[in-house]
Motif scaffolding. Structure first.
Motif, PDB file in Angstrom:
ATOM      1  N   LEU A   1       0.821  -1.216   0.000  1.00  8.07           N
ATOM      2  CA  LEU A   1       0.000   0.000   0.000  1.00  8.07           C
ATOM      3  C   LEU A   1       0.848   1.255   0.000  1.00  8.07           C
ATOM      4  N   ASP A   2       1.989   1.202   0.665  1.00  2.00           N
ATOM      5  CA  ASP A   2       2.894   2.353   0.652  1.00  2.00           C
ATOM      6  C   ASP A   2       3.392   2.613  -0.770  1.00  2.00           C
ATOM      7  N   LYS A   3       3.793   1.555  -1.458  1.00  2.00           N
ATOM      8  CA  LYS A   3       4.291   1.689  -2.835  1.00  2.00           C
ATOM      9  C   LYS A   3       3.181   2.038  -3.824  1.00  2.00           C
ATOM     10  N   GLU A   4       1.973   1.592  -3.548  1.00  2.05           N
ATOM     11  CA  GLU A   4       0.861   1.739  -4.489  1.00  2.05           C
ATOM     12  C   GLU A   4      -0.133   2.828  -4.081  1.00  2.05           C
ATOM     13  N   THR A   5       0.260   3.714  -3.172  1.00  2.00           N
ATOM     14  CA  THR A   5      -0.656   4.767  -2.720  1.00  2.00           C
ATOM     15  C   THR A   5      -1.178   5.584  -3.893  1.00  2.00           C
ATOM     16  N   GLU A   6      -0.280   6.068  -4.721  1.00  2.00           N
ATOM     17  CA  GLU A   6      -0.684   6.936  -5.834  1.00  2.00           C
ATOM     18  C   GLU A   6      -1.604   6.217  -6.812  1.00  2.00           C
TER      19      GLU A   6
ATOM     20  N   LEU B   1      -6.371  11.954   1.054  1.00  2.34           N
ATOM     21  CA  LEU B   1      -5.966  10.549   0.969  1.00  2.34           C
ATOM     22  C   LEU B   1      -4.490  10.271   1.247  1.00  2.34           C
ATOM     23  N   PRO B   2      -3.538  11.100   0.813  1.00  2.00           N
ATOM     24  CA  PRO B   2      -2.149  10.770   1.148  1.00  2.00           C
ATOM     25  C   PRO B   2      -1.921  10.623   2.661  1.00  2.00           C
ATOM     26  N   GLN B   3      -2.519  11.496   3.458  1.00  2.00           N
ATOM     27  CA  GLN B   3      -2.360  11.383   4.911  1.00  2.00           C
ATOM     28  C   GLN B   3      -3.092  10.153   5.444  1.00  2.00           C
ATOM     29  N   LEU B   4      -4.269   9.856   4.902  1.00  2.00           N
ATOM     30  CA  LEU B   4      -4.987   8.658   5.319  1.00  2.00           C
ATOM     31  C   LEU B   4      -4.131   7.425   5.060  1.00  2.00           C
TER      32      LEU B   4
ATOM     33  N   ALA C   1      -8.403   4.055  18.144  1.00  2.00           N
ATOM     34  CA  ALA C   1      -7.130   4.689  17.796  1.00  2.00           C
ATOM     35  C   ALA C   1      -7.199   6.167  18.157  1.00  2.00           C
ATOM     36  N   PRO C   2      -6.049   6.811  18.273  1.00  2.00           N
ATOM     37  CA  PRO C   2      -6.077   8.262  18.488  1.00  2.00           C
ATOM     38  C   PRO C   2      -6.800   8.943  17.336  1.00  2.00           C
ATOM     39  N   SER C   3      -7.455  10.043  17.632  1.00  2.00           N
ATOM     40  CA  SER C   3      -8.197  10.715  16.574  1.00  2.00           C
ATOM     41  C   SER C   3      -7.239  11.243  15.512  1.00  2.00           C
ATOM     42  N   SER C   4      -7.748  11.296  14.297  1.00  2.00           N
ATOM     43  CA  SER C   4      -6.966  11.745  13.158  1.00  2.00           C
ATOM     44  C   SER C   4      -7.350  13.179  12.824  1.00  2.00           C
ATOM     45  N   LYS C   5      -6.400  14.084  12.928  1.00  2.00           N
ATOM     46  CA  LYS C   5      -6.660  15.481  12.563  1.00  2.00           C
ATOM     47  C   LYS C   5      -7.050  15.586  11.101  1.00  2.00           C
ATOM     48  N   SER C   6      -6.427  14.771  10.268  1.00  2.00           N
ATOM     49  CA  SER C   6      -6.725  14.782   8.836  1.00  2.00           C
ATOM     50  C   SER C   6      -8.166  14.336   8.577  1.00  2.00           C
ATOM     51  N   ALA C   7      -8.610  13.272   9.240  1.00  2.00           N
ATOM     52  CA  ALA C   7      -9.983  12.794   9.058  1.00  2.00           C
ATOM     53  C   ALA C   7     -10.975  13.824   9.582  1.00  2.00           C
TER      54      ALA C   7
ATOM     55  N   ASP D   1     -10.967  -1.635   9.691  1.00  2.00           N
ATOM     56  CA  ASP D   1     -11.117  -0.931  10.954  1.00  2.00           C
ATOM     57  C   ASP D   1     -10.601   0.502  10.847  1.00  2.00           C
ATOM     58  N   GLU D   2      -9.445   0.684  10.236  1.00  2.00           N
ATOM     59  CA  GLU D   2      -8.862   2.025  10.123  1.00  2.00           C
ATOM     60  C   GLU D   2      -9.693   2.934   9.221  1.00  2.00           C
ATOM     61  N   VAL D   3     -10.135   2.418   8.084  1.00  2.00           N
ATOM     62  CA  VAL D   3     -10.947   3.238   7.187  1.00  2.00           C
ATOM     63  C   VAL D   3     -12.264   3.605   7.879  1.00  2.00           C
ATOM     64  N   ASP D   4     -12.848   2.676   8.613  1.00  2.00           N
ATOM     65  CA  ASP D   4     -14.082   2.973   9.343  1.00  2.00           C
ATOM     66  C   ASP D   4     -13.846   3.980  10.466  1.00  2.00           C
TER      67      ASP D   4
END
Length: 166
Positions: A25-30, A60-63, A81-87, A140-143
Motif C-alpha cells: 500500500l505504501d508503494k501503491e498509494t498513488e 488521501l495521502p495522509q490517510l 485509535a487516536p483521533s486523526s486530525k486529517s480525518a 477498521d482504520e478506514v471505518d
C-alpha cells in the motif's frame, strides 16, 4: 570423435518477492488514489459536487500514511485509535463542500474497494500468512477515519444550522 553434448537446462531458483500489505500500500498509494478517483468520477451522485481531482483526493495521502503506520505497528483490532486530525478536517471540508452524509460514506466505501482491488492486483507479492489480519486492520482504520470525519461533519452541521441530508 565429437563429445556428446548434454542439453543445458536452466532452473530459475529465484523466489518470488513477498511483501507485507503495508509495503504494497505504501508503494501503491498513488495508483490506488488514481483508481479511487476513477470510481468517484464515474459516480453521478458524487460528481454532482464539482471538485477537481486534487481537491477531491487531498485527504488521501495522509490517510494512507496513517493506514500504513497502523499496519506496520498494529494495535488490537477494535481498539479506539487516536483521533486523526486529517480525518477531522476531511469531514469539516466535505460539509463545507456540500456533501451529504451518505456521500461521505459512499466515498469511504469506494476507498475500501480500491484498496482491496490494489491488494488483488498485487496478490502474487502478498504475504498471505498476515493477509486476513491486515484486511481487518484496513477495514477498521478506514471505518475509524470515516467515524472521525462524520463527527466533525455533524459538528459543523450543528454550527451552520443547515439540515443534515442523508
Amino acid at each position: 570423435m565429437d563429445a556428446i553434448k548434454e542439453p543445458s537446462i536452466t532452473i530459475d531458483t529465484s523466489a518470488p518477492v513477498v511483501d507485507i500489505v503495508a509495503t504494497i500500500l505504501d508503494k501503491e498509494t498513488e495508483s490506488t488514489i488514481t483508481e479511487w478517483l476513477g470510481r468517484i468520477n464515474a459516480d453521478q451522485n458524487l460528481c454532482s459536487i464539482e471538485l477537481d481531482d486534487k481537491a477531491r483526493s487531498c485527504h488521501l495521502p495522509q490517510l494512507f500514511k496513517e493506514l500504513v503506520h497502523r499496519l506496520r505497528y498494529p494495535t488490537p483490532t477494535g481498539t479506539k485509535a487516536p483521533s486523526s486530525k486529517s480525518a477531522h478536517k476531511h469531514g469539516f471540508t466535505r460539509r463545507k463542500q456540500g456533501y451529504s452524509a451518505a456521500m461521505l460514506v459512499e466515498e469511504s466505501r469506494m476507498l475500501q474497494v480500491s484498496i482491496f482491488d490494489t491488494l488483488q492486483k498485487n496478490n502474487d507479492r502478498i504475504d498471505f500468512s498476515l493477509l486476513l489480519l491486515d484486511v481487518m486492520v484496513i477495514a477498521d482504520e478506514v471505518d475509524l477515519q470515516l467515524a472521525e470525519a462524520m463527527t466533525s461533519y455533524v459538528a459543523e452541521a450543528n454550527t451552520d444550522k443547515q439540515p443534515i441530508e442523508a
